[in-house]
Each structure stands twice: as structure tokens, then as C-alpha cells.
Design a protein around this motif. Sequence first.
Motif, PDB file in Angstrom:
ATOM      1  N   LEU A  12       0.825  -1.205   0.000  1.00  0.00           N
ATOM      2  CA  LEU A  12       0.000   0.000   0.000  1.00  0.00           C
ATOM      3  C   LEU A  12       0.865   1.264   0.000  1.00  0.00           C
ATOM      4  O   LEU A  12       1.912   1.320   0.644  1.00  0.00           O
ATOM      5  N   ARG A  13       0.368   2.274  -0.695  1.00  0.00           N
ATOM      6  CA  ARG A  13       1.022   3.582  -0.692  1.00  0.00           C
ATOM      7  C   ARG A  13       0.038   4.608  -0.124  1.00  0.00           C
ATOM      8  O   ARG A  13      -1.179   4.355  -0.052  1.00  0.00           O
ATOM      9  N   LEU A  14       0.557   5.767   0.262  1.00  0.00           N
ATOM     10  CA  LEU A  14      -0.310   6.811   0.793  1.00  0.00           C
ATOM     11  C   LEU A  14      -1.370   7.220  -0.222  1.00  0.00           C
ATOM     12  O   LEU A  14      -2.495   7.574   0.139  1.00  0.00           O
ATOM     13  N   ARG A  15      -1.027   7.147  -1.508  1.00  0.00           N
ATOM     14  CA  ARG A  15      -1.981   7.474  -2.551  1.00  0.00           C
ATOM     15  C   ARG A  15      -3.168   6.515  -2.521  1.00  0.00           C
ATOM     16  O   ARG A  15      -4.300   6.900  -2.815  1.00  0.00           O
ATOM     17  N   HIS A  16      -2.914   5.258  -2.160  1.00  0.00           N
ATOM     18  CA  HIS A  16      -4.004   4.302  -2.027  1.00  0.00           C
ATOM     19  C   HIS A  16      -4.953   4.697  -0.894  1.00  0.00           C
ATOM     20  O   HIS A  16      -6.173   4.552  -1.008  1.00  0.00           O
ATOM     21  N   LEU A  17      -4.388   5.185   0.204  1.00  0.00           N
ATOM     22  CA  LEU A  17      -5.222   5.621   1.326  1.00  0.00           C
ATOM     23  C   LEU A  17      -6.077   6.830   0.928  1.00  0.00           C
ATOM     24  O   LEU A  17      -7.257   6.910   1.284  1.00  0.00           O
ATOM     25  N   GLU A  18      -5.480   7.748   0.180  1.00  0.00           N
ATOM     26  CA  GLU A  18      -6.244   8.903  -0.305  1.00  0.00           C
ATOM     27  C   GLU A  18      -7.381   8.456  -1.222  1.00  0.00           C
ATOM     28  O   GLU A  18      -8.475   9.024  -1.197  1.00  0.00           O
ATOM     29  N   LEU A  19      -7.128   7.428  -2.016  1.00  0.00           N
ATOM     30  CA  LEU A  19      -8.152   6.897  -2.904  1.00  0.00           C
ATOM     31  C   LEU A  19      -9.340   6.345  -2.116  1.00  0.00           C
ATOM     32  O   LEU A  19     -10.504   6.612  -2.446  1.00  0.00           O
ATOM     33  N   LEU A  20      -9.059   5.575  -1.063  1.00  0.00           N
ATOM     34  CA  LEU A  20     -10.135   5.012  -0.248  1.00  0.00           C
ATOM     35  C   LEU A  20     -11.003   6.117   0.349  1.00  0.00           C
ATOM     36  O   LEU A  20     -12.238   6.028   0.347  1.00  0.00           O
ATOM     37  N   MET A  46      -5.696   1.807  -9.670  1.00  0.00           N
ATOM     38  CA  MET A  46      -5.307   1.915  -8.267  1.00  0.00           C
ATOM     39  C   MET A  46      -6.291   1.198  -7.356  1.00  0.00           C
ATOM     40  O   MET A  46      -5.901   0.532  -6.395  1.00  0.00           O
ATOM     41  N   LEU A  47      -7.596   1.320  -7.655  1.00  0.00           N
ATOM     42  CA  LEU A  47      -8.595   0.633  -6.843  1.00  0.00           C
ATOM     43  C   LEU A  47      -8.408  -0.876  -6.910  1.00  0.00           C
ATOM     44  O   LEU A  47      -8.535  -1.577  -5.898  1.00  0.00           O
ATOM     45  N   GLY A  48      -8.086  -1.364  -8.101  1.00  0.00           N
ATOM     46  CA  GLY A  48      -7.804  -2.797  -8.227  1.00  0.00           C
ATOM     47  C   GLY A  48      -6.612  -3.209  -7.382  1.00  0.00           C
ATOM     48  O   GLY A  48      -6.614  -4.292  -6.768  1.00  0.00           O
ATOM     49  N   GLU A  49      -5.591  -2.353  -7.317  1.00  0.00           N
ATOM     50  CA  GLU A  49      -4.413  -2.650  -6.492  1.00  0.00           C
ATOM     51  C   GLU A  49      -4.780  -2.699  -5.005  1.00  0.00           C
ATOM     52  O   GLU A  49      -4.327  -3.577  -4.270  1.00  0.00           O
ATOM     53  N   VAL A  50      -5.636  -1.735  -4.583  1.00  0.00           N
ATOM     54  CA  VAL A  50      -6.033  -1.697  -3.175  1.00  0.00           C
ATOM     55  C   VAL A  50      -6.829  -2.946  -2.816  1.00  0.00           C
ATOM     56  O   VAL A  50      -6.581  -3.591  -1.787  1.00  0.00           O
ATOM     57  N   GLU A  51      -7.807  -3.290  -3.650  1.00  0.00           N
ATOM     58  CA  GLU A  51      -8.646  -4.453  -3.354  1.00  0.00           C
ATOM     59  C   GLU A  51      -7.830  -5.738  -3.406  1.00  0.00           C
ATOM     60  O   GLU A  51      -8.099  -6.674  -2.641  1.00  0.00           O
ATOM     61  N   ALA A  52      -6.807  -5.778  -4.262  1.00  0.00           N
ATOM     62  CA  ALA A  52      -5.931  -6.948  -4.297  1.00  0.00           C
ATOM     63  C   ALA A  52      -5.118  -7.048  -3.009  1.00  0.00           C
ATOM     64  O   ALA A  52      -4.891  -8.145  -2.482  1.00  0.00           O
ATOM     65  N   CYS A  53      -4.690  -5.901  -2.476  1.00  0.00           N
ATOM     66  CA  CYS A  53      -3.932  -5.909  -1.217  1.00  0.00           C
ATOM     67  C   CYS A  53      -4.774  -6.461  -0.072  1.00  0.00           C
ATOM     68  O   CYS A  53      -4.291  -7.223   0.770  1.00  0.00           O
ATOM     69  N   PHE A  54      -6.058  -6.054  -0.025  1.00  0.00           N
ATOM     70  CA  PHE A  54      -6.935  -6.522   1.045  1.00  0.00           C
ATOM     71  C   PHE A  54      -7.529  -7.894   0.747  1.00  0.00           C
ATOM     72  O   PHE A  54      -8.096  -8.536   1.634  1.00  0.00           O
ATOM     73  N   GLY A  55      -7.448  -8.304  -0.503  1.00  0.00           N
ATOM     74  CA  GLY A  55      -8.006  -9.597  -0.863  1.00  0.00           C
ATOM     75  C   GLY A  55      -9.511  -9.631  -0.816  1.00  0.00           C
ATOM     76  O   GLY A  55     -10.110 -10.679  -0.543  1.00  0.00           O
ATOM     77  N   ALA A  56     -10.165  -8.494  -1.103  1.00  0.00           N
ATOM     78  CA  ALA A  56     -11.619  -8.435  -1.036  1.00  0.00           C
ATOM     79  C   ALA A  56     -12.119  -7.228  -1.815  1.00  0.00           C
ATOM     80  O   ALA A  56     -11.405  -6.236  -1.991  1.00  0.00           O
ATOM     81  N   ARG A  57     -13.362  -7.317  -2.299  1.00  0.00           N
ATOM     82  CA  ARG A  57     -14.001  -6.167  -2.941  1.00  0.00           C
ATOM     83  C   ARG A  57     -14.429  -5.190  -1.842  1.00  0.00           C
ATOM     84  O   ARG A  57     -15.070  -5.572  -0.875  1.00  0.00           O
ATOM     85  N   LEU A  58     -14.087  -3.930  -2.025  1.00  0.00           N
ATOM     86  CA  LEU A  58     -14.349  -2.918  -1.009  1.00  0.00           C
ATOM     87  C   LEU A  58     -15.492  -1.980  -1.377  1.00  0.00           C
ATOM     88  O   LEU A  58     -16.066  -1.341  -0.504  1.00  0.00           O
ATOM     89  N   PHE A  59     -15.812  -1.882  -2.685  1.00  0.00           N
ATOM     90  CA  PHE A  59     -16.853  -0.969  -3.149  1.00  0.00           C
ATOM     91  C   PHE A  59     -17.813  -1.701  -4.069  1.00  0.00           C
ATOM     92  O   PHE A  59     -17.401  -2.535  -4.881  1.00  0.00           O
ATOM     93  N   ASN A  69     -18.852  -0.995   0.692  1.00  0.00           N
ATOM     94  CA  ASN A  69     -19.530  -2.017   1.482  1.00  0.00           C
ATOM     95  C   ASN A  69     -18.968  -1.987   2.903  1.00  0.00           C
ATOM     96  O   ASN A  69     -18.200  -1.080   3.249  1.00  0.00           O
ATOM     97  N   ALA A  70     -19.343  -2.954   3.726  1.00  0.00           N
ATOM     98  CA  ALA A  70     -18.890  -2.935   5.122  1.00  0.00           C
ATOM     99  C   ALA A  70     -17.366  -2.973   5.200  1.00  0.00           C
ATOM    100  O   ALA A  70     -16.758  -2.271   6.017  1.00  0.00           O
ATOM    101  N   LEU A  71     -16.742  -3.774   4.331  1.00  0.00           N
ATOM    102  CA  LEU A  71     -15.271  -3.853   4.338  1.00  0.00           C
ATOM    103  C   LEU A  71     -14.655  -2.538   3.868  1.00  0.00           C
ATOM    104  O   LEU A  71     -13.675  -2.055   4.437  1.00  0.00           O
ATOM    105  N   GLY A  72     -15.258  -1.953   2.822  1.00  0.00           N
ATOM    106  CA  GLY A  72     -14.735  -0.689   2.297  1.00  0.00           C
ATOM    107  C   GLY A  72     -14.889   0.453   3.277  1.00  0.00           C
ATOM    108  O   GLY A  72     -13.999   1.304   3.409  1.00  0.00           O
ATOM    109  N   ALA A  73     -16.049   0.486   3.987  1.00  0.00           N
ATOM    110  CA  ALA A  73     -16.258   1.550   4.972  1.00  0.00           C
ATOM    111  C   ALA A  73     -15.230   1.454   6.089  1.00  0.00           C
ATOM    112  O   ALA A  73     -14.695   2.468   6.552  1.00  0.00           O
ATOM    113  N   SER A  74     -14.938   0.237   6.525  1.00  0.00           N
ATOM    114  CA  SER A  74     -13.939   0.052   7.579  1.00  0.00           C
ATOM    115  C   SER A  74     -12.553   0.452   7.091  1.00  0.00           C
ATOM    116  O   SER A  74     -11.806   1.139   7.799  1.00  0.00           O
ATOM    117  N   ALA A  75     -12.208   0.038   5.869  1.00  0.00           N
ATOM    118  CA  ALA A  75     -10.885   0.377   5.325  1.00  0.00           C
ATOM    119  C   ALA A  75     -10.753   1.886   5.133  1.00  0.00           C
ATOM    120  O   ALA A  75      -9.702   2.476   5.422  1.00  0.00           O
TER     121      ALA A  75
END
Length: 330
Positions: A12-20, A46-59, A69-75
Motif C-alpha cells: 500500500l502507498r499513501l496514494r491508495h489511502l487517499e483513494l479510499l 489503483m482501486l484494483g491494487e487496493v482491493e488486491a492488497c486486502f483480498g476483497a471487494r471494497l466498493f 460495502n462494510a469492508l470498504g467503509a472500515s478500510a
Amino acid sequence: MDSRTDHLVRKLRLRHLELLVALSETATMRSAAARLHLSQPALSKMLGEVEACFGARLFDRSHQGMQPNALGASAAYRARAALHELERATEEVSALQRGAVALLRLGAPSVTAAVPAAVAELRRQMPGAVVQIREGRVHELIQRLLAGELDCVFGAVTPELLTSDLTPRLEPVLMLEDELCVLTAGPPPPAAMGSLRWADLRDSPWMVPPRDTLVRQAFMTAFLNDAVPPPAPVIEVMSSVTIGALLRADPQLLCAVRREHASDELARGGVCRLEVLPRVPLPSFGLFQRRDDLQRPRVLGAFAQALRRVSGTPPPARRGARRARPADAK
């Protein structure tokens, strides 16, 4: 650090956190891309990279846009907190470079006698401390605390807060009792039967806060408990500055306020407090921190100690301290 967390730290990079955060707040790829100054294809990658890092769909994608979704809101929540912690680190380093010894970001109501006294006490103990005070309603300040924008919040422990899902994420380190107080700039009304009760003040001109406040609700309850209808106020106002000015401009007025507000007005002079029975308790005040495993900055503990000193509150019992048993007494 477990293997999954280690993987996230490396990928993960800081840019990924900004994306979330951007996607959780804008709900569309176009708006998020505009906020981050990226093209939509780059954002999608970038969203694909983030979801691959977490191993789950977030949006969840739909014609209406993208919703976490619940996982994306938490992330997204954790990403926002991490970015705010980075912002805090930047502010603190900058303050230290300018000669400060510590930085405290404090949330508090707009009127409180304890906070100014505690800040002054903190500055005496730590002369180089820098304090940033953000004022507002306690629920809004708690949200900013949990998001990492504040280090602590001094505020009322309201029923709304106690029944919310925020309570398990908070750690109260101080409690101050509070009660409803009556102020006036004029002579006190004549007491009935040697003591002043709420029913005796039924026909007085009252200045009170709006109906949706705890003070107004306690004010109404005080009269109902004394078997008289609550009086209709002649002035309804929320601003503490306006309250103080009106009290001193019109000696006929009576005003119902919290004890913290009353202490502030009494210190300014020109008003007095009426002792009215029975006393009406209000929700206590607490100093709240986030409940986490991070080491507390020294300035936060110093401020809590300063607040206890100025309010006369004893320090909390140490965790794990052994209580004395009758057989131990000499």
C-alpha cells in the motif's frame, strides 16, 4: 506484525489511502479522480491494487455510482485516521522546529471554565507546549477525535453518546459532575418559606437555550418535578456571548445554564448565582481519548493532570493496584 499486515505495509502507498477516502466521500469515479487529479483509468487501476492488497471487494458498483460495502467503509475509516495521524506528525514536527516542546489538539465546548484554567496550568508546567482548541458540539468533536483530527475531547457524556456505537472506541480519563444553575445580574427574587424553589420562579422572565438541548430539557423537568408548568422563556438563545451580554444588560432576566458556563460568567463578574432547590443534575463531563494501543503523548497526560488539579478531581486509581483488606489494616 503478522504476515497480512506486513504485506499491506509493503504494497500500500499513501496514494491508495487517499483513494479510499476520496471514493468513500464522493461515491463516483469521476469525482474521486478529479479530487486526486488522476484519470479515471488510473483511478480504476489503483482501486484494483487496493482491493488486491486486502483480498476483497471494497466498493459496490451500480448505475448510481460506487458505495463502500462494510469492508470498504472500515478500510476507508482506517485510511482517514492514518492520514490524519500523518497530518498530526507534520504539524507536531513543524511546531517542534519552531521551538515548541509539545502539541495538543483539544476539542471542547465553546464555554467552559475548566478548560482555560487547565490550559493555563499546562502552560505553567510545560511552558513550550502549543495547544490547538477546536470548539463545537460533543458528538461532532468525538467524530473528529476518532478520525484522528484531535488528541482528546472535553465534553458532556450525553445519553446520545452513551447509546451510540462510538462508546467502545472511547476511553474516558476524567469525569466532572455537572448541574443546572440559575444566573441573574439583578437582586434575587424573594424566597418562599425561607428557601428558593423552582416553583417560586415560575413567573420570572427566563432566558434559556433551545428545546433540543439538555439544559432546556433539564430546565423543564425542574418545574414539572415541582408540580408547576415550565415557564415560556422570553428569550431563547444558544450563544454564550449573547447570554452574557443580555444578562448584564437586563437585570430582570434569569438564565439557566450549565455549571461550567455559570463558573465562566461568575468569573467575569456582574452576575450572581441563585441557589434553587432541589438541585438538578446534568450529564457529567469527561475527557475522552481514542481507545487504542498507541503510546499516549506526554502532553496529553499532563493536560489530564492539569484538568484534575483545577477542578479538584482526584486522580484515577491505578490499574492493578491491590485494595487493602481488613486484615491488612494496622
